[in-house]
Enzyme design. Structure first.
Site, mmCIF file in Angstrom:
data_model
loop_
_atom_site.group_PDB
_atom_site.id
_atom_site.type_symbol
_atom_site.label_atom_id
_atom_site.label_comp_id
_atom_site.label_asym_id
_atom_site.label_seq_id
_atom_site.Cartn_x
_atom_site.Cartn_y
_atom_site.Cartn_z
ATOM 1 N N SER A 50 -49.824 39.427 17.274
ATOM 2 C CA SER A 50 -50.829 39.312 16.210
ATOM 3 C C SER A 50 -52.218 39.623 16.763
ATOM 4 C CB SER A 50 -50.826 37.881 15.653
ATOM 5 O OG SER A 50 -51.330 36.995 16.644
ATOM 6 N N ASP A 83 -48.284 42.545 14.373
ATOM 7 C CA ASP A 83 -48.067 41.641 13.239
ATOM 8 C C ASP A 83 -49.385 41.488 12.457
ATOM 9 O OD1 ASP A 83 -46.627 39.809 11.694
ATOM 10 O OD2 ASP A 83 -47.178 38.109 12.977
ATOM 11 N N HIS A 84 -49.337 41.675 11.152
ATOM 12 C CA HIS A 84 -50.501 41.488 10.280
ATOM 13 C C HIS A 84 -51.761 42.241 10.718
ATOM 14 C CE1 HIS A 84 -48.619 38.500 7.712
ATOM 15 N NE2 HIS A 84 -48.125 37.933 8.790
ATOM 16 N N HIS A 181 -46.366 30.834 5.889
ATOM 17 C CA HIS A 181 -46.546 30.682 7.332
ATOM 18 C C HIS A 181 -46.747 29.213 7.709
ATOM 19 C CE1 HIS A 181 -47.798 35.007 6.919
ATOM 20 N NE2 HIS A 181 -46.972 35.084 7.932
ATOM 21 N N GLY A 214 -42.952 34.198 7.446
ATOM 22 C CA GLY A 214 -42.911 32.748 7.218
ATOM 23 C C GLY A 214 -41.493 32.221 7.178
ATOM 24 N N ARG A 262 -43.353 28.004 18.720
ATOM 25 C CA ARG A 262 -44.430 27.063 19.056
ATOM 26 C C ARG A 262 -43.893 25.641 19.159
ATOM 27 N NH1 ARG A 262 -49.433 29.075 15.127
ATOM 28 N NH2 ARG A 262 -49.392 31.245 15.807
HETATM 29 O O1 LIG Z 1 -44.397 35.405 9.527
HETATM 30 C C1 LIG Z 1 -44.648 35.077 10.663
HETATM 31 C C2 LIG Z 1 -45.388 35.992 11.552
HETATM 32 O O2 LIG Z 1 -45.863 37.105 10.869
HETATM 33 C C3 LIG Z 1 -44.201 33.774 11.261
HETATM 34 O O3 LIG Z 1 -43.763 32.857 10.289
HETATM 35 P P1 LIG Z 1 -43.504 31.317 10.678
HETATM 36 O O4 LIG Z 1 -44.815 30.620 10.635
HETATM 37 O O5 LIG Z 1 -42.568 30.783 9.633
HETATM 38 O O6 LIG Z 1 -42.866 31.304 12.024
HETATM 39 O O1 LIG Z 2 -48.622 35.289 10.688
HETATM 40 C C1 LIG Z 2 -48.852 34.410 11.482
HETATM 41 C C2 LIG Z 2 -48.223 34.426 12.830
HETATM 42 O O2 LIG Z 2 -47.596 33.189 13.041
HETATM 43 C C3 LIG Z 2 -49.243 34.728 13.891
HETATM 44 O O3 LIG Z 2 -50.097 33.643 14.067
HETATM 45 P P1 LIG Z 2 -51.518 33.847 14.836
HETATM 46 O O4 LIG Z 2 -52.301 34.786 13.971
HETATM 47 O O5 LIG Z 2 -52.086 32.473 14.926
HETATM 48 O O6 LIG Z 2 -51.177 34.449 16.170
HETATM 49 ZN ZN LIG Z 3 -46.424 36.812 8.878
HETATM 50 ZN ZN LIG Z 4 -50.022 38.897 4.895
#
Ligand SMILES: O=C(CO)COP(=O)(O)O
Ligand SMILES: O=C[C@H](O)COP(=O)(O)O
Ligand SMILES: [Zn+2]
Ligand SMILES: [Zn+2]
EC number: 4.1.2.13
Length: 323
Positions: A50, A83-84, A181, A214, A262
């Site tokens: 991320s 991610d994101h 999430h 999530g 985590r």
């Molecule tokens: O979607 C996630 C990361 O993009 C993680 O989801 P969780 O918080 O359910 O583990």
């Molecule tokens: O989408 C959320 C993921 O759990 C990543 O979390 P973070 O942005 O705190 O690294």
């Molecule tokens: Zn996510």
């Molecule tokens: Zn999103």
């Protein structure tokens, strides 16, 4: 084996109706725990990073750790995914910096703006052999410290999803069907909108990969362990395992897991420090954290995602395509 994209993973997963685990990585012990598990289970892997992870550990450290994992894992198909990603710039930085997959998350934007941004990333990525995930619909919960209230969350519209995929040329789509999430996903009984998921699957091209964010199960054993050894996370609740199996059965090909990593690591470290108040060598308690992650991930690969033992068929598909 160099990093691979998710293309062959998703193709084989669609044929076998299983899902690939996408695990968030932030440091060496997390990466090692996940990769050790995948190695023992002969499972494909998506390691995802991320913006927060890049800020915490730095892009270069994460890349080098993943490269080390690749070498250490022998012949495992591993994809490295952003991610994101919230804008074009971070996607570009990751594409240029060695990632094989990126997510452009325009879910906060109006439909047309999400399409335009996603298209721009798809164009840049595809020219460089990188695949793209986008998101339509809004998840409740916390994302990079931005809290989306439940009433602001919006489930994905199946017709819009079809139009979005067609107009953007994106490779996979994250949908909102009731997951969120973090560690507090449901106040009452867990519920996902499977009818909506089914409609989305029907409207999208055949076998189009759907992504579930999530999707941590928030394992009660780790919540209890945290709380027993000095933590305070009452009422944490995740997506039940059978719901994730059903999602994979219906068409979800990528299941995102961060919170469970985590919790596993924190629970094991709390326990270790409680039981050994004289310890102060980080290797002692980090080892327990890493072991807990490994066992938890093995369980997921085998019993929830269904991708244990699937590395060879994906490698074969990759070799076939490279001809
Ligand atoms: O979607 C996630 C990361 O993009 C993680 O989801 P969780 O918080 O359910 O583990
Ligand atoms: O989408 C959320 C993921 O759990 C990543 O979390 P973070 O942005 O705190 O690294
Ligand atoms: Zn996510
Ligand atoms: Zn999103």
């Amino acid at each position: 084996m160099p990093l691979v994209t998710t293309r062959e993973m998703f193709k084989k997963a669609a044929e076998g109706k299983y899902a690939i685990g996408a695990f968030n990585v932030n440091n060496m012990e997390i990466i090692q725990g996940i990769v050790e598990a995948a190695k023992e289970e002969q499972a494909p892997l998506i390691l995802q990073v991320s913006a927060g992870a890049r800020k915490y550990a730095k892009h270069i450290y994460l890349i080098k750790l993943v490269e080390a994992a690749l070498e250490d894992s022998g012949d495992l198909p591993i994809a490295l995914h952003l991610d994101h990603g919230e804008d074009f710039e971070i996607c570009k930085a990751c594409i240029d910096g060695g990632f094989t997959s990126v997510m452009i998350d325009g879910s906060r934007l109006p439909f047309e703006e999400n399409i335009a941004l996603t298209k721009k990333v798809v164009e840049y990525a595809h020219e460089r052999g990188v695949v793209v995930e986008a998101e339509l619909g809004k998840l409740a919960g916390i994302e990079d410290n931005v809290k989306v209230a439940e009433h602001e969350a919006a489930f994905t519209d199946p017709d819009q999803a079809a139009e979005f995929v067609e107009r953007t040329g994106v490779d996979s789509l994250a949908v909102a069907i009731g997951t969120s999430h973090g560690a507090y996903k449901f106040k009452g009984d867990p519920r996902l909108d499977f009818e909506r998921l089914q409609k989305i699957v029907e409207k999208l091209p055949k076998d189009f990969p759907i992504v579930l964010h999530g999707a941590s199960t928030v394992l009660p054993e780790f919540v209890e362990m945290c709380n027993k050894y000095g933590g305070n996370i009452p009422g944490a609740k995740g997506v039940p395992e059978d719901m994730l199996r059903k999602a994979a059965e219906l068409g979800v090909r990528k299941i995102n897991i961060d919170t469970d990593l985590r919790l596993a690591m924190t629970a094991a470290i709390r326990k270790h420090l409680y039981e050994h108040p004289d310890h102060f060598d980080p290797r002692q308690y980090l080892k327990d954290g890493r072991d807990a992650i490994k066992e938890m991930v093995k369980h997921k690969l085998r019993n929830v995602l269904g991708c244990a033992g699937k590395a060879p068929e994906i490698l074969e598909e990759i070799k076939k395509n490279r001809g």
